[in-house]
Design a protein around this motif. Structure first.
Motif, PDB file in Angstrom:
ATOM      1  N   CYS A 223      42.793 -31.645 -36.655  1.00 51.03           N
ATOM      2  CA  CYS A 223      43.651 -32.722 -37.180  1.00 51.03           C
ATOM      3  C   CYS A 223      45.172 -32.327 -37.244  1.00 51.03           C
ATOM      4  N   GLY A 224      45.643 -31.286 -36.999  1.00 52.33           N
ATOM      5  CA  GLY A 224      47.018 -31.020 -36.949  1.00 52.33           C
ATOM      6  C   GLY A 224      47.558 -30.035 -38.244  1.00 52.33           C
ATOM      7  N   ILE A 225      46.607 -29.903 -39.154  1.00 54.04           N
ATOM      8  CA  ILE A 225      46.949 -29.178 -40.381  1.00 54.04           C
ATOM      9  C   ILE A 225      47.118 -27.711 -40.165  1.00 54.04           C
ATOM     10  N   ASP A 226      48.510 -27.181 -40.542  1.00 60.14           N
ATOM     11  CA  ASP A 226      48.877 -25.751 -40.527  1.00 60.14           C
ATOM     12  C   ASP A 226      47.972 -24.926 -41.571  1.00 60.14           C
ATOM     13  N   LEU A 227      46.990 -24.459 -40.889  1.00 60.31           N
ATOM     14  CA  LEU A 227      46.057 -23.590 -41.836  1.00 60.31           C
ATOM     15  C   LEU A 227      46.867 -22.307 -42.327  1.00 60.31           C
ATOM     16  N   ALA A 228      47.474 -21.866 -41.289  1.00 60.77           N
ATOM     17  CA  ALA A 228      48.232 -20.491 -41.720  1.00 60.77           C
ATOM     18  C   ALA A 228      49.264 -20.759 -42.973  1.00 60.77           C
ATOM     19  N   ALA A 229      49.631 -22.022 -43.158  1.00 62.24           N
ATOM     20  CA  ALA A 229      50.708 -22.212 -44.292  1.00 62.24           C
ATOM     21  C   ALA A 229      49.867 -22.381 -45.736  1.00 62.24           C
ATOM     22  N   GLU A 230      48.546 -22.684 -45.451  1.00 58.86           N
ATOM     23  CA  GLU A 230      47.929 -22.936 -46.612  1.00 58.86           C
ATOM     24  C   GLU A 230      47.424 -21.577 -47.257  1.00 58.86           C
ATOM     25  N   GLU A 231      47.874 -21.369 -48.424  1.00 60.89           N
ATOM     26  CA  GLU A 231      47.837 -19.894 -48.955  1.00 60.89           C
ATOM     27  C   GLU A 231      46.433 -19.775 -49.628  1.00 60.89           C
ATOM     28  N   GLY A 232      45.910 -20.948 -50.221  1.00 64.01           N
ATOM     29  CA  GLY A 232      45.129 -20.853 -50.954  1.00 64.01           C
ATOM     30  C   GLY A 232      43.801 -20.582 -49.801  1.00 64.01           C
ATOM     31  N   LEU A 233      43.911 -20.606 -48.730  1.00 55.54           N
ATOM     32  CA  LEU A 233      42.798 -20.527 -47.653  1.00 55.54           C
ATOM     33  C   LEU A 233      42.463 -18.913 -47.481  1.00 55.54           C
ATOM     34  N   HIS A 234      43.744 -18.131 -47.588  1.00 58.78           N
ATOM     35  CA  HIS A 234      43.891 -16.790 -47.199  1.00 58.78           C
ATOM     36  C   HIS A 234      43.821 -15.702 -48.066  1.00 58.78           C
ATOM     37  N   GLU A 235      44.051 -15.912 -49.379  1.00 59.70           N
ATOM     38  CA  GLU A 235      43.812 -15.035 -50.400  1.00 59.70           C
ATOM     39  C   GLU A 235      43.487 -15.895 -51.836  1.00 59.70           C
ATOM     40  N   VAL A 236      43.028 -14.942 -52.659  1.00 56.27           N
ATOM     41  CA  VAL A 236      42.462 -15.650 -53.981  1.00 56.27           C
ATOM     42  C   VAL A 236      43.135 -14.837 -55.057  1.00 56.27           C
TER      43      VAL A 236
END
Length: 454
Positions: A223-236
């Motif tokens: 859908c074009g969402i920049d997942l790399a920019a979503e900090e909550g997806l990559h660290e806790v």
């Protein structure tokens, strides 16, 4: 209602607990060695920082407001002997798996707090242990002495305070690397499932959730969402906690925050008072009343509604959401009778506490073979009753506090693999109380998620 407090002439300090009766403290035989250890600890850097503790208070404030759920989990007692990167990683794996199961199934954010990087001391029901015709001092955790049944091993050694600090620092360093360096990335969700868990029914259920998360991430990317920019997806955010039992250690690591001027116990983000040390006129309540960390207090079956309210007044007089977590440990057969009066008393006085359930300690018994153990069915019954009471009272069942390990141990009975009393000796490795293994822990998380949904 009269509230027990310190004498008006006595100001709080990190050392003011010494003027109060201090329960469950070892008798250190060498006063000079203790002073040297305290002096050493007082010069060492803080293990955590005040700003981190404030961040956790805010997250627990969301729990107190019914907007998140607390998962507090980890070892019964950390060990100097059983210390490795693999054991830390495996504990973190199962906690992350449980958090995923809770978040995905129940739809609430999960505040993840480990019983780790400081859980080296344990209260005991007796000062001595008798084996045959020999009586020795009780084992109080590796911060104090050793479990070997020898006089020298059981002698409290203050150098162990420094050793506990050093192991806690190493553990924290690795936890920060794991949680902020890519290991906790949601794209790694399949890698958290250990081999001996993956083949079980619980592990397969978890794998289905992991696959659905994979599909959701691919959908968002498409859908074009920049997942790399979503900090909550990559660290806790992962917080540390322990029972602040040995007050000499806690005093030495209590520091004044340069930004606010407030005092923080920098041995952990969160510390708690045990059910055996929550005396209103005692040293632990005195110490906790002056630090600004989020704090917990265990509440056992002997605690009255009046005592709980007084504890709230002493530990959170400003009624700050997230400051105080009440951790009930009542026993499966007693929850429905004992919990409602406690909840009503606290609610009537307007205290914004986090209500958490420790379903472990009230359900411990000794097996026919002499092993301390717990039944998973009893643990689940206490949790079910805890949720039912809060539903009936219109309050939020805010959290879960359990003892677990990432290892394939046989310490608690039951579960899908049906551990029986005869199996306890197979892999019984705890230094103190019995822990849930990874399969049992994941099973419990799915059940709690169902309680939350209902």
């Amino acid at each position: 209602m009269a509230v027990t407090s310190r004498p008006e002439s006595s100001a709080w300090s990190a050392a003011s607990w010494r003027r109060f009766p201090a329960a469950q403290q070892p008798v250190w035989p060498d006063a000079d060695a203790l002073k040297k250890a305290e002096a050493r600890l007082s010069t060492l850097p803080p293990l955590v920082f005040a700003g981190e503790a404030r961040h956790l208070t805010a997250a627990l404030g969301d729990v107190a407001n019914g907007e998140a759920f607390l998962l507090q989990a980890g070892d019964c007692a950390e060990s100097f002997a059983d210390f490795s990167a693999d054991s830390i990683r495996d504990k973190l794996k199962i906690i992350l798996q449980m958090a995923v199961a809770l978040t995905y199934a129940a739809g609430v954010p999960v505040v993840k707090v480990g019983r780790i990087a400081g859980q080296f001391a344990k209260p005991r029901s007796a000062d001595t242990e008798v084996v045959g015709d020999r009586s020795l001092l009780s084992f109080r955790g590796h911060m104090v002495n050793d479990e070997a049944f020898e006089a020298e091993a059981r002698t409290p050694d203050p150098d162990r305070l420094v050793a506990a600090y050093q192991q806690s620092a190493s553990t924290l360093n690795l936890l920060r690397a794991f949680t902020k360096g890519g290991f906790a990335d949601l794209s790694q969700v399949h890698l958290w499932n250990q081999q001996f868990v993956a083949s079980s029914a619980e592990g397969q259920r978890y794998e289905r959730i992991a696959s659905e998360i994979d599909r959701a991430l691919r959908f968002m990317a498409a859908c074009g969402i920049d997942l790399a920019a979503e900090e909550g997806l990559h660290e806790v955010d992962f917080w540390t906690s322990h029972e602040a039992l040995i007050l000499n250690y806690e005093e030495c690591l209590t520091r004044r925050d340069s930004l606010t001027g407030d005092w923080y116990d920098c041995s952990a983000h969160m510390v708690w008072i045990g059910d055996r040390t929550r005396q209103l006129d005692g040293a632990h309540v005195e110490f906790f009343s002056g630090i600004c960390n989020p704090v917990g207090c265990k509440v056992g079956p002997g605690c009255t509604p009046e005592e709980v309210v007084e504890l709230c007044e002493r530990l959170n007089p400003d009624r700050l959401p997230g400051r105080l977590t009440l951790i009930t440990r009542l026993g499966a057969a007693k929850v429905r009778d004992l919990l409602p009066p406690l909840v009503r008393a606290v609610e009537a006085e307007g205290h914004p506490v986090v209500w958490a359930c420790d379903p472990m300690h009230g359900n411990t018994f000794t097996s026919n073979g002499g092993r301390k153990t717990r039944r998973l069915d009893d643990i689940l019954l206490e949790l079910r009753s805890f949720f039912d009471v809060h539903r009936d009272e219109g309050t939020w069942p805010g959290g879960l506090h359990i003892e677990l390990t990432g290892d394939d141990v046989t310490e608690c009975l039951g579960g899908a693999e049906e551990i029986l009393e005869g199996d306890l000796d197979l892999r019984y490795t705890t230094t103190c109380d019995p822990r849930l293994n990874a399969r049992q822990s994941l099973d419990l998380a799915f059940r709690v998620a169902e309680f939350l949904r209902s």
